[in-house]
Structures are given as structure tokens and as C-alpha cells.
Design an enzyme around this catalytic site. Structure first.
Site, PDB file in Angstrom:
ATOM      1  N   ARG A  82       8.725   7.670 131.396  1.00 48.70           N
ATOM      2  CA  ARG A  82       7.633   8.226 130.585  1.00 48.70           C
ATOM      3  C   ARG A  82       6.511   8.657 131.506  1.00 48.70           C
ATOM      4  NH1 ARG A  82       4.723   4.970 128.363  1.00 48.70           N
ATOM      5  NH2 ARG A  82       5.680   2.951 128.802  1.00 48.70           N
ATOM      6  N   TYR A 225      13.833  12.894 129.701  1.00 41.43           N
ATOM      7  CA  TYR A 225      14.005  11.449 129.841  1.00 41.43           C
ATOM      8  C   TYR A 225      13.361  10.634 128.722  1.00 41.43           C
ATOM      9  CZ  TYR A 225      15.426   7.396 132.516  1.00 41.43           C
ATOM     10  OH  TYR A 225      16.084   6.259 132.936  1.00 41.43           O
ATOM     11  N   LYS A 234       8.633   6.651 120.947  1.00 46.43           N
ATOM     12  CA  LYS A 234       7.214   6.406 121.199  1.00 46.43           C
ATOM     13  C   LYS A 234       6.343   7.481 120.521  1.00 46.43           C
ATOM     14  CE  LYS A 234       8.183   2.966 124.007  1.00 46.43           C
ATOM     15  NZ  LYS A 234       7.932   1.580 123.635  1.00 46.43           N
ATOM     16  N   HIS A 254       3.943  -1.815 118.566  1.00 43.97           N
ATOM     17  CA  HIS A 254       4.876  -1.976 119.689  1.00 43.97           C
ATOM     18  C   HIS A 254       5.360  -3.431 119.672  1.00 43.97           C
ATOM     19  CE1 HIS A 254       5.452  -1.403 124.340  1.00 43.97           C
ATOM     20  NE2 HIS A 254       6.551  -1.141 123.687  1.00 43.97           N
ATOM     21  N   SER A 276       4.919  -3.199 127.880  1.00 48.22           N
ATOM     22  CA  SER A 276       6.192  -2.778 128.459  1.00 48.22           C
ATOM     23  C   SER A 276       6.521  -3.699 129.636  1.00 48.22           C
ATOM     24  CB  SER A 276       6.084  -1.339 128.967  1.00 48.22           C
ATOM     25  OG  SER A 276       5.693  -0.491 127.918  1.00 48.22           O
ATOM     26  N   CYS A 278       7.733  -6.753 129.776  1.00 52.01           N
ATOM     27  CA  CYS A 278       7.430  -8.189 129.678  1.00 52.01           C
ATOM     28  C   CYS A 278       8.585  -8.948 129.025  1.00 52.01           C
ATOM     29  CB  CYS A 278       6.156  -8.429 128.880  1.00 52.01           C
ATOM     30  SG  CYS A 278       4.655  -8.112 129.823  1.00 52.01           S
ATOM     31  N   ASP A 301      11.643  -3.210 120.000  1.00 52.44           N
ATOM     32  CA  ASP A 301      10.559  -2.407 120.589  1.00 52.44           C
ATOM     33  C   ASP A 301       9.457  -2.007 119.603  1.00 52.44           C
ATOM     34  OD1 ASP A 301       9.497  -1.141 122.921  1.00 52.44           O
ATOM     35  OD2 ASP A 301      10.157   0.809 122.168  1.00 52.44           O
ATOM     36  N   ARG A 393      18.478   2.968 132.251  1.00 50.14           N
ATOM     37  CA  ARG A 393      18.489   2.556 130.846  1.00 50.14           C
ATOM     38  C   ARG A 393      19.882   2.517 130.253  1.00 50.14           C
ATOM     39  NH1 ARG A 393      13.375   1.463 128.233  1.00 50.14           N
ATOM     40  NH2 ARG A 393      11.796   2.086 129.746  1.00 50.14           N
TER      41      ARG A 393
HETATM   42  C1  OXD Z   1       8.314   1.047 127.020  1.00 49.97           C
HETATM   43  C2  OXD Z   1       9.697   1.221 126.516  1.00 49.97           C
HETATM   44  O1  OXD Z   1       7.957   1.645 128.035  1.00 49.97           O
HETATM   45  O2  OXD Z   1      10.025   0.613 125.496  1.00 49.97           O
HETATM   46  O3  OXD Z   1       7.571   0.286 126.397  1.00 49.97           O
HETATM   47  O4  OXD Z   1      10.475   2.000 127.094  1.00 49.97           O
HETATM   48 MN    MN Z   2       8.372  -0.360 124.570  1.00 48.05          MN
END
Ligand code: OXD
Ligand code: MN
Length: 612
Positions: A82, A225, A234, A254, A276, A278, A301, A393
Site C-alpha cells: 500500500r 498490489y 481498505k 479495522h 497493521s 500486530c 481485518d 501475501r
Molecule cells: C494492513 C493490511 O495493512 O491489512 O492493515 O494489509
Molecule cells: Mn489491515
């Protein structure tokens, strides 16, 4: 260029089937693809597309004996994550976007997008992807339509959402849908009209991910991506949905979503927000290390939460799949994720084994010999670079998850018993605290933070706040989001879920982890459930309610006494410093910080003043 072919004007409502057809025609007129294909979401359609991508070299079919119906994609080296600095919130005023978003004037952005998208799909096919976020027709669900010239995005969106005919059937004369336009920004026809050859991962050095909150539009250019290209995730389910939620009185967050069953056979639903990286996916698929407990996954997520007819807060996972980080995922850290990706999975930027399977750091201790790295180059441990990109991923349908909860796609969502906030904190934040009330819970969410790595090894350093873990994902002013949470709490009243803060990442002064984490985190959930059931008391502290040590199940952990003490103590000096940092955070939002939260900070300081 006709008015129809330009990005739409503010105020336009995207509603009904006819408007959808007009919009698709308009975008096709602007981007000029060779063909327009409405995707039905069927397996046959996905197979055809994947076969075509394998033959043109943009996907590698993995060994079906080892990884059935699975593929590997390798992205361009400049298109691996991202892009927050290329992500824009184009609300009418900069104030509405708030100080933590990149704001762009909507007219200026529309002008730029019109130029960039003009002819952007020449020589390619434009796919029309109707999709439902949440169970089709569900009480909390919404529909969107993505247009894309990336077949990789089509295959991924089919795994990540309920995509195709089922979603299109939802769009009748009145249904509002969210429009999302995506192009990799690499037409296959040059300025002189000559065909140019394609590449395995088309993209453009210029990347723009733009959101228009008032018209609920998404425009993404130049990247193929993840969150830049799978616009349901997102872009829609968080940035645009958060604005819809603000306007309509619900929440788009989130958050992972789990069903937790206690040894007594009682089921609870927990929503948890972590920044993100964690470990949300690990938490969502946790294998509890204490007997009798069960954790089942609803989402890893994003959660949409709305008050139900019974007055309780109910939640859905709007997605239908996982787009998880591969490195670090292994049978010891997340066996359920490993079982999930055993087949029917698209891997991106992982390493390839000589027998046609995948590998990444953390999958096993010793890498197999003869690996090809994520760039397509021969790799050995001596290479000195990771074999898989750190943001490699897996994309896979939720239905493949062996611990998926039976109610994960319940059309009315599930009632939420507890909300959990967490960050990656080496210092200060105890293992678990409970908020005294909803407003305290909002204060905990607003002050989620992580320490920078360097700081994590030394004394308390500058905190990076990630309020509600939404910093890169909120479509409007962050302080307005806090006010919105307070309003939701008022409406929920006594039926509001209880709120907790956890920290799995606390370290001792010498840098060792104080808490084992992973499956042992069930011990913290055990205490949370005991609190919900009024089975245990808690110790009042300036920063919230702490467990009595004897109420925590620590059997078999053999934690040193000093570590347990540290996990549960409040360091008043550290917290006074933290209050200064929180005050600096609040100051960024000026008057928009709700008075209740400013007062809570004031009270916290006062309580710490007299705390030894
Ligand atoms: C993030 C994801 O970056 O879920 O939070 O990919
Ligand atoms: Mn996320």
C-alpha cells in the site's frame, strides 16, 4: 471528451441498474479498453482467466499435488505494498479530511484523474466486478462495483468478496452502489497507435489512490498490489465505508472478529482493533493453549458494526477472504492459516521451491534448497536478502479456513460482547486493562500507539499514535471519528459492549518478551470473559481496571514473579510522559477533539499525580 466520459461530478448518486450501465459505458469511453466483460464470479470464469494468465506468464501454476488450484504472482519491484503517501482523501474541504489524511482538492484531482485514465485501458479488457460487502442482502451489507483492467485483481476480488452475478442481482432500481475504478495505468497501445508488448506485472511509476467521500467514489491508478488494487478492502470497506457509517450512524473499523467459546460452553463475540502488522490474523485464528477454550474466526481485518433491533451492537466481516502477510506464518505460529492456504490460494511475492510449491521466511526453520526468490532469481541463505518479500501475501477465500465460525456470514451479524484495542508496546501498557465506561473505551481507542523500534529497545521514546488502528484507513477527520464513537455509545447505553486494552508485546528492561503471546493470549481472553460474567473483581488504577494476579490463569507458564508484576503495573512516571504525548496528539486536532476526551486526559493526569 464528452461529459459522460469524465469522472462524475460531485453530488451524483450511484443508484440502480441503469445508472450502473451508464457509468460502465462512460468509463469505457474514457479508458478505451478493447473489450468490456461483466464477470459472473463463477469457477469456470476464474479457471479460464487463470489459465490465460499462466499461458501469458503473469501467473505460475503451483504443483497441484502439493498446492492444488493455487498460483504464484510476482509483482513489479516498485509495486509491493500500500502507498500511504499516494493515497488521497478528496473531500470538499481539507478540514473534513483532517490533519492525518492526504487531502487533495476534489476538482483538481478529478482533472488529473481524467487525464490519467484517458485511454489508460487501451489494448486491454475492462472487467466489471459487482460485489457485495457482507452476506448478500444482509442487514449491514452494501454493494459496490469495481472496474479493472487487471485479471489478477479479478481473481483476487473473487476470493476476497462475494463477487459476480449474486451481487449484480442485488442492484435493482433503487440500490445505491459504490463505484470503484481501477487501472494499472499501462495501456498496450502507444501514443502512435502501435501495440506494445505486455509485462508479467503491469503498473505505472505514477500511482494515485483517490477517494471522494461525498460521492462515495474510488479511483485507483498505476498499482496492481493489494489495498491499492482490491478496492473493496481498505478503499471501500474502511475509507469510504467509514464516511457512510458516520453519516448513517454505524461503524466501519479495522477490526478482527472472533467467536470465543469458554469451557462452560458459552459463546462470546469479540471485535479487536490492532494496527497493521500486530498479528490480527494470528489472533483471529488463535489456537488456545488452555483446555476447553475455542476461538473461531469471523474476520481478520475489517468489521462493520451497527446497532441491531434488540439494541445491541452487531457486527459483520464485510469481506469473504483473507489477504494475509505470508512471512512469519507457520505451523507453530498459525496452523489454521497454514491449513487455509493449503490450496485454492493466490500467493504474491513468495519464494518458489524446485518442486513447484511456495516458501517464505517463518514457514519452516530451514529453507528448502534450490529456491527461486520473489523476484524470480535463484536464492540461497547466502544471498543476504529475504527469499519472500516481507509484504508477500496469500489471498484465499474465508470458506477454506478450518476454524471459520458457523455464524461468520450470518446476514444480521453477530452481537458483540467485548471490544479490544491493542498496539505494539514494549513499555508502559499493561497486559490487559478494562475501561471504566464507554467514554474511557473511546479514550483507549483514540490513544492506540506503537513505539518505534529504536525506542522499543531503550527508554520510552516517541510514540506513533494510530487511533483506532485507523490512521491510514479513515475517510474523514480522526477527531470527528472519536465524537462519532461517543455518539454510538450514547445510543447503545447499557447495552454497549465492554471495552478492553491488551498488550502482548511488553518487554523487560533487558529487552526480553514478558509475555509468550500467540495461543497463550487465551489467558487474557479468559480474564475478559470472567469480567463479562461478573466472576472476578478488578483493581482500580489511574489507567483502567487491572486484573488481580490470582485471577489470571498463568498455570504452566512459569513466568518469573518480577515479569508478572511488570506486566500488571502502572509506571506513573512513564504514564505522565505518555499523557504529554497524548496531549500533543490531541493538539493536532484542535477544537474537534470531543470535550469528553480532553477531560478524560485531564483526569488521567490528575490521578497519576497522586499515584506512586
Ligand atoms: C494492513 C493490511 O495493512 O491489512 O492493515 O494489509
Ligand atoms: Mn489491515
Amino acid at each position: 471528451m464528452s461529459a459522460l466520459s469524465a469522472p462524475v461530478a460531485p453530488g451524483m448518486v450511484f443508484q440502480g441498474r441503469e445508472a450502473l450501465e451508464d457509468w460502465v459505458d462512460g468509463i469505457a469511453a474514457l479508458t478505451r479498453p478493447d473489450a468490456v466483460v461483466w464477470c459472473d464470479g463463477s469457477e469456470a470464469e476464474a479457471e479460464l482467466l487463470a489459465t490465460r494468465m499462466v499461458s501469458d506468464g503473469s501467473l505460475i501454476r503451483l504443483n497441484p499435488a502439493l498446492r492444488p488450484n493455487s498460483y504464484l504472482a510476482r509483482s513489479d519491484e516498485g509495486d509491493v505494498a500500500r502507498l500511504e503517501d499516494r493515497t488521497f482523501i478528496c473531500s470538499r474541504t481539507a478540514e473534513d479530511a483532517g490533519p492525518t489524511n492526504n487531502w487533495r482538492d476534489p476538482d483538481a484531482m478529478r482533472f488529473e484523474l481524467t487525464e490519467r485514465f484517458a485511454g489508460a485501458m487501451r489494448g486491454r479488457t475492462m472487467y466489471v466486478l459487482p460485489f457485495s460487502m457482507g452476506p448478500v442482502g444482509g442487514a449491514i451489507s452494501r454493494v459496490g462495483v469495481q472496474l479493472t483492467d487487471s485479471p489478477y485483481a479479478v481473481l483476487s476480488m473473487r476470493l476476497m468478496t462475494r463477487m459476480g452475478e449474486v451481487a449484480l442481482a442485488e442492484i435493482d432500481g433503487f440500490t445505491q452502489w459504490v463505484p470503484a475504478v481501477h487501472s494499472v495505468g499501462m495501456p498496450l497501445v502507444d501514443g502512435d497507435g502501435n501495440r506494445v508488448p505486455d509485462v508479467a506485472w503491469p503498473s505505472n511509476p505514477v500511482k494515485i489512490i483517490a477517494h471522494f467521500p461525498e460521492t462515495r467514489e474510488i479511483w485507483s491508478y498505476g498499482s496492481g498490489y493489494g489495498g491499492n488494487a482490491l478496492l473493496a478492502k481498505k478503499c471501500f470497506a474502511l475509507r469510504i465505508a467509514s464516511v457512510m457509517a458516520r453519516d448513517e450512524g454505524w461503524l466501519a473499523e479495522h477490526m478482527l472478529l472472533i467467536k470465543l467459546t469458554s469451557p462452560a460452553g458459552r459463546a462470546y463475540h469479540v471485535a479487536a482493533a490492532f494496527p497493521s502488522a500486530c498479528g490480527k490474523t494470528n489472533f483471529a485464528m488463535m489456537r488456545p493453549k488452555r483446555p476447553g477454550w475455542r476461538v473461531e474466526t469471523l474476520g481478520d481485518d475489517i468489521a462493520w458494526l451497527r446497532q441491531g433491533p434488540d439494541g445491541r451492537l452487531r457486527a459483520i466481516n464485510p469481506e469473504a477472504g483473507f489477504f494475509g502477510v505470508a512471512p512469519g506464518t507457520g505451523v507453530s505460529t498459525n496452523p489454521a492459516a497454514m491449513a487455509t492456504v493449503a490450496g485454492d490460494t493466490i500467493f504474491t511475492n513468495v519464494a518458489l521451491t524446485p518442486d513447484g510449491d511456495v516458501w517464505w521466511e517463518g514457514m519452516s526453520k530451514t529453507p528448502p534448497e534450490g529456491l527461486i526468490d520473489w523476484r524470480g532469481e535463484p536464492w540461497s541463505p547466502a544471498s543476504g536478502t529475504p527469499a519472500a518479500h516481507p509484504n508477500a501475501r496469500f489471498t484465499v477465500a474465508a470458506e477454506r479456513c478450518p476454524v471459520l465460525a458457523d455464524d461468520w456470514d450470518s446476514p444480521d451479524g453477530v452481537p458483540i460482547d467485548a471490544i479490544v484495542f491493542g498496539g505494539r508496546r514494549a513499555h508502559n501498557v499493561p497486559l490487559v486493562t478494562e475501561a471504566a465506561d464507554w467514554a474511557d473505551g473511546v479514550f483507549l481507542g483514540a490513544t492506540i500507539a506503537s513505539e518505534q523500534t529504536a525506542a522499543a529497545e531503550g527508554p520510552v521514546g516517541e510514540l506513533r499514535f494510530d487511533p483506532f488502528a485507523m490512521l491510514p484507513f479513515l475517510g474523514y477527520d480522526m477527531a470527528d471519528h472519536w465524537a462519532h464513537w461517543l455518539r454510538i455509545g450514547e445510543r447503545l447505553g447499557a447495552k454497549a459492549p465492554r471495552v478492553f486494552r491488551v498488550n502482548w508485546f511488553r518487554k523487560g528492561d533487558d529487552g526480553h518478551w514478558l509475555w509468550p503471546g500467540f495461543g497463550d493470549n487465551i489467558r487474557v481472553l479468559d480474564w475478559i470473559v470472567a469480567r463479562l460474567e461478573h466472576e472476578v473483581d478488578a483493581v482500580a488504577s489511574p489507567i483502567g481496571l487491572l486484573p488481580y494476579r490470582h485471577d489470571l490463569d498463568l498455570a504452566g507458564l512459569e513466568l518469573p514473579d518480577a515479569d508478572v508484576r511488570e506486566l500488571l503495573t502502572v509506571d506513573a512516571a512513564g504514564w505522565r510522559h505518555e499523557c504529554d504525548e497524548i496531549a500533543r496528539l490531541f493538539a493536532r486536532f484542535g477544537d474537534r477533539v470531543p470535550r469528553v476526551l480532553a477531560r478524560r486526559l485531564h483526569q488521567l493526569r490528575w490521578r497519576l499525580g497522586s499515584y506512586a
